[in-house]
Design an enzyme around this catalytic site. Structure first.
Site, short mmCIF file in Angstrom:
data_model
loop_
_atom_site.label_atom_id
_atom_site.label_comp_id
_atom_site.label_asym_id
_atom_site.label_seq_id
_atom_site.Cartn_x
_atom_site.Cartn_y
_atom_site.Cartn_z
N GLY A 187 0.95 -1.04 0.07
CA GLY A 187 -0.07 0.00 -0.10
C GLY A 187 0.79 1.10 0.05
O GLY A 187 0.21 2.36 0.16
N ASP A 230 4.41 13.48 -10.84
CA ASP A 230 4.24 14.23 -9.32
C ASP A 230 5.03 15.02 -8.78
O ASP A 230 4.46 16.20 -8.34
CB ASP A 230 3.79 13.04 -8.38
CG ASP A 230 3.69 13.49 -6.95
OD1 ASP A 230 2.49 13.83 -6.58
OD2 ASP A 230 4.50 13.49 -6.07
N LYS A 270 5.01 19.53 -7.89
CA LYS A 270 5.37 20.09 -6.73
C LYS A 270 6.40 21.13 -7.23
O LYS A 270 6.73 22.23 -6.49
CB LYS A 270 5.85 18.99 -5.78
CG LYS A 270 4.70 18.18 -5.21
CD LYS A 270 5.28 16.88 -4.50
CE LYS A 270 4.09 16.09 -3.92
NZ LYS A 270 4.37 14.68 -3.58
N GLY A 304 0.74 10.75 3.96
CA GLY A 304 -0.02 10.20 5.16
C GLY A 304 -1.18 10.79 5.88
O GLY A 304 -1.17 12.27 5.68
N1 LIG Z 1 -2.76 11.13 0.79
C1 LIG Z 1 -1.95 11.88 0.99
O1 LIG Z 1 -0.91 11.40 1.67
C2 LIG Z 1 -1.83 13.11 0.62
C3 LIG Z 1 -0.71 14.00 0.63
C4 LIG Z 1 -0.67 15.04 0.02
C5 LIG Z 1 -1.49 15.83 -0.78
N2 LIG Z 1 -2.72 14.84 -0.96
C6 LIG Z 1 -3.78 15.40 -2.09
O2 LIG Z 1 -5.03 15.49 -1.13
C7 LIG Z 1 -6.00 15.39 -2.08
C8 LIG Z 1 -6.88 14.20 -1.35
O3 LIG Z 1 -6.18 12.94 -1.43
P1 LIG Z 1 -6.54 11.67 -0.57
O4 LIG Z 1 -5.56 10.78 -0.45
O5 LIG Z 1 -7.46 12.24 0.60
O6 LIG Z 1 -7.69 11.10 -1.75
P2 LIG Z 1 -8.79 10.02 -1.53
O7 LIG Z 1 -8.40 9.03 -0.08
O8 LIG Z 1 -8.73 9.24 -2.70
O9 LIG Z 1 -10.30 10.73 -1.11
C9 LIG Z 1 -11.01 11.64 -2.11
C10 LIG Z 1 -12.22 11.97 -1.54
O10 LIG Z 1 -12.83 12.75 -2.45
C11 LIG Z 1 -14.07 12.47 -2.77
N3 LIG Z 1 -14.33 12.79 -3.92
C12 LIG Z 1 -13.69 12.52 -5.27
N4 LIG Z 1 -14.23 13.11 -6.22
C13 LIG Z 1 -15.41 13.73 -5.79
C14 LIG Z 1 -16.36 14.33 -6.52
N5 LIG Z 1 -16.22 14.63 -7.71
N6 LIG Z 1 -17.23 14.88 -5.70
C15 LIG Z 1 -17.35 14.68 -4.51
N7 LIG Z 1 -16.57 14.10 -3.65
C16 LIG Z 1 -15.32 13.42 -4.39
C17 LIG Z 1 -14.01 10.89 -2.30
O11 LIG Z 1 -15.50 10.54 -2.24
P3 LIG Z 1 -15.85 9.01 -2.03
O12 LIG Z 1 -15.31 8.77 -0.23
O13 LIG Z 1 -17.29 9.03 -1.75
O14 LIG Z 1 -15.06 8.07 -2.87
C18 LIG Z 1 -13.14 10.71 -1.27
O15 LIG Z 1 -13.69 10.87 -0.06
C19 LIG Z 1 -5.40 15.06 -3.49
O16 LIG Z 1 -5.42 16.22 -3.96
C20 LIG Z 1 -4.05 14.58 -3.02
O17 LIG Z 1 -3.14 14.66 -4.10
C21 LIG Z 1 -2.76 13.68 -0.42
#
Ligand SMILES: NC(=O)c1ccc[n+]([C@@H]2O[C@H](COP(=O)([O-])OP(=O)(O)OC[C@H]3O[C@@H](n4cnc5c(N)ncnc54)[C@H](OP(=O)(O)O)[C@@H]3O)[C@@H](O)[C@H]2O)c1
Length: 437
Positions: free
Chosen positions: A189, A203, A207, A304
């Site tokens: 994962g 990516d 940045k 994270g």
């Molecule tokens: N994960 C990390 O560690 C991390 C680090 C830095 C930056 N980021 C950034 O943070 C952002 C979110 O990342 P994440 O990892 O939290 O993503 P994620 O786990 O895939 O979660 C995405 C969320 O957005 C919702 N969603 C997606 N498309 C949508 C739409 N069109 N309308 C309404 N809701 C919608 C999804 O709904 P459902 O739950 O119903 O599917 C889900 O709840 C991204 O831009 C990512 O690049 C993430």
């Protein structure tokens, strides 16, 4: 009565879930620092009936209507955590148009549509904060925007993609090939099911585009940033790098050339005794060289749930403080730096050192031919090793000649390699990795 700031959360995935958890876990500290509560009043998701969520939220808060959420009168901050560029762009611009402040963690959105988003925010007089978009929890945006506000950044070297750093670190420890480690990282994962954006440098380029804007007050076309992925690194390169006193890291590099800016993304050999060489696993770090401070480095978790949510909530707190300062009649605490367009240094004009691994047939005079051609192109040699790889002596296999160069212009190196790769003595094209630091 304690003032409350209404928040609309778009997205309840890893980061959105982390935001809910952090707002609960650190509620007292946040209240103490802001003098107000950040109250999540609506949470927009794709599927409200999703069985498994990172955190539980009150079902009544969930909605699927982004547009209605960002227009609500009781919302002051919209927090975009849905990812992607299309719907996120529409949502953020709609929020700005409705006079809401925005927090986003979305590097792709800002790298591709940042100019449009910031211009809209400027016109509307609202804030857009994005600390989590680069290096997750490492507060590098604040450092560049505020900590170094009186300084002038000359160059930046950074590890901004945790997946690539994890893979190269594990390859260096085990000497196993890229594809094996990637599969393992996906099983654990640590890597996405589609890892292309991470391992190809896409990516990291997003940045870097954001960092270049902050460091040098200019915009760059993210698609024009030269990039190479880590999939070109072979375990044998890690062995040779070590022999020469280097390690290989997935770097982004930016440099101010006054009239132009240099920006590139690629794996690079860096000295094993440089601070960045110790940044292992999925960790991120940014090494900045600025005029007054000299070198400084910022290190931590680049992704994270809680590290990223921490950056998002800190942005909300800052916006909350701005709201109160404005209500009290204070001037806007900051505006984006003036943005002027500056050209990007063409990759052929980049001057750096190179690691060149030639796969040649084991014949007399081979080394001389290679050196003559490199010399004729003005490339001077710092070190050479011929077939030093352990356990190799097979007539069907090429002999490796590994060369470290002094500084050379990339165009000259590419011209020399085009000539060398066409020689009958060459068994496989030269592997080129730039040296940094
Ligand atoms: N994960 C990390 O560690 C991390 C680090 C830095 C930056 N980021 C950034 O943070 C952002 C979110 O990342 P994440 O990892 O939290 O993503 P994620 O786990 O895939 O979660 C995405 C969320 O957005 C919702 N969603 C997606 N498309 C949508 C739409 N069109 N309308 C309404 N809701 C919608 C999804 O709904 P459902 O739950 O119903 O599917 C889900 O709840 C991204 O831009 C990512 O690049 C993430």
């Amino acid at each position: 009565m304690t003032r409350k700031i209404g928040v609309a959360l778009l997205g309840l995935g890893n980061v959105g879930g982390g935001v809910i958890k952090l707002l609960e876990d650190n509620a007292a500290a946040i209240l103490g620092r802001l003098g107000s509560r950040l109250e999540v009043r609506t949470v927009v998701v794709r599927d409200p009936d999703k069985a498994k969520r990172v955190v539980d939220v009150d079902r009544a808060l969930l909605s699927t209507d982004v547009d209605a959420a960002v227009r609500r009168d009781d919302i002051e901050i919209v927090c975009e955590l849905i990812g992607g560029t299309d719907q996120a762009r529409t949502a953020v611009l709609a929020a700005i148009a409705a006079g809401k402040h925005v927090v986003t963690a979305n590097k792709a959105l800002l790298a591709e549509h940042g100019a449009e988003v910031f211009a809209a925010a400027e016109r509307a007089g609202v804030d857009v904060y994005y600390e989590a978009a680069v290096c997750g929890g490492v507060p590098i945006i604040r450092v560049l925007r505020e900590g170094l506000a009186s300084d002038r950044v000359e160059s930046l070297h950074a590890i901004v993609n945790g997946t690539s750093n994890y893979i190269l670190t594990t390859m260096a420890e085990t000497r196993r090939p890229f594809a094996d480690i990637l599969r393992e990282a996906q099983d654990l994962g640590y890597a996405e099911a589609d890892p292309t954006l991470d391992v190809s440098g896409g990516d990291a380029a997003h940045k870097l585009a954001i960092l270049v804007g902050l460091c040098f007050g200019t915009t760059v076309d993210v698609n024009a940033i030269p990039r190479e992925g880590i999939d070109m690194v072979d375990p044998i390169d890690l062995s040779y790098a070590e022999k020469f006193g280097y390690v290989i890291k997935p770097l982004v590099i930016a440099r101010d050339h006054i009239t132009a800016v240099e920006a590139r993304v690629h794996p690079a050999l860096i000295p094993a005794n440089w601070l960045l060489a110790d940044v292992a696993g999925a960790k991120n770090a940014v090494y900045v060289h600025s005029y007054a401070l000299g070198p400084s480095m910022y290190y931590g978790a680049g992704a994270g749930m809680l590290p990223t949510a921490m950056a998002v909530v800190s942005d909300m707190i800052e916006i909350g403080r701005n709201i109160f300062a404005r209500a009290a009649g204070a001037p806007r605490p900051h505006r984006p730096r003036p943005v002027e367009a500056r050209p990007m240094v063409a990759i052929a004009d980049v001057v750096t050192r190179y690691y060149l691994r030639f796969g040649v047939h084991d014949q007399p005079g081979v080394l001389g031919q290679l050196m003559t051609i490199l010399g004729a192109h003005g490339i001077s040699i710092a070190q050479v090793v011929q077939d030093g790889a352990p356990g190799r002596r097979d007539d069907d296999q090429p002999v490796w000649v590994v060369v470290l160069t002094h500084e050379a212009r990339e165009g000259a190196v590419r011209d020399a390699l085009a000539v060398i790769d066409a020689l009958p003595i060459v068994a496989q094209p030269c592997r080129v990795i730039r040296i940094a630091g």
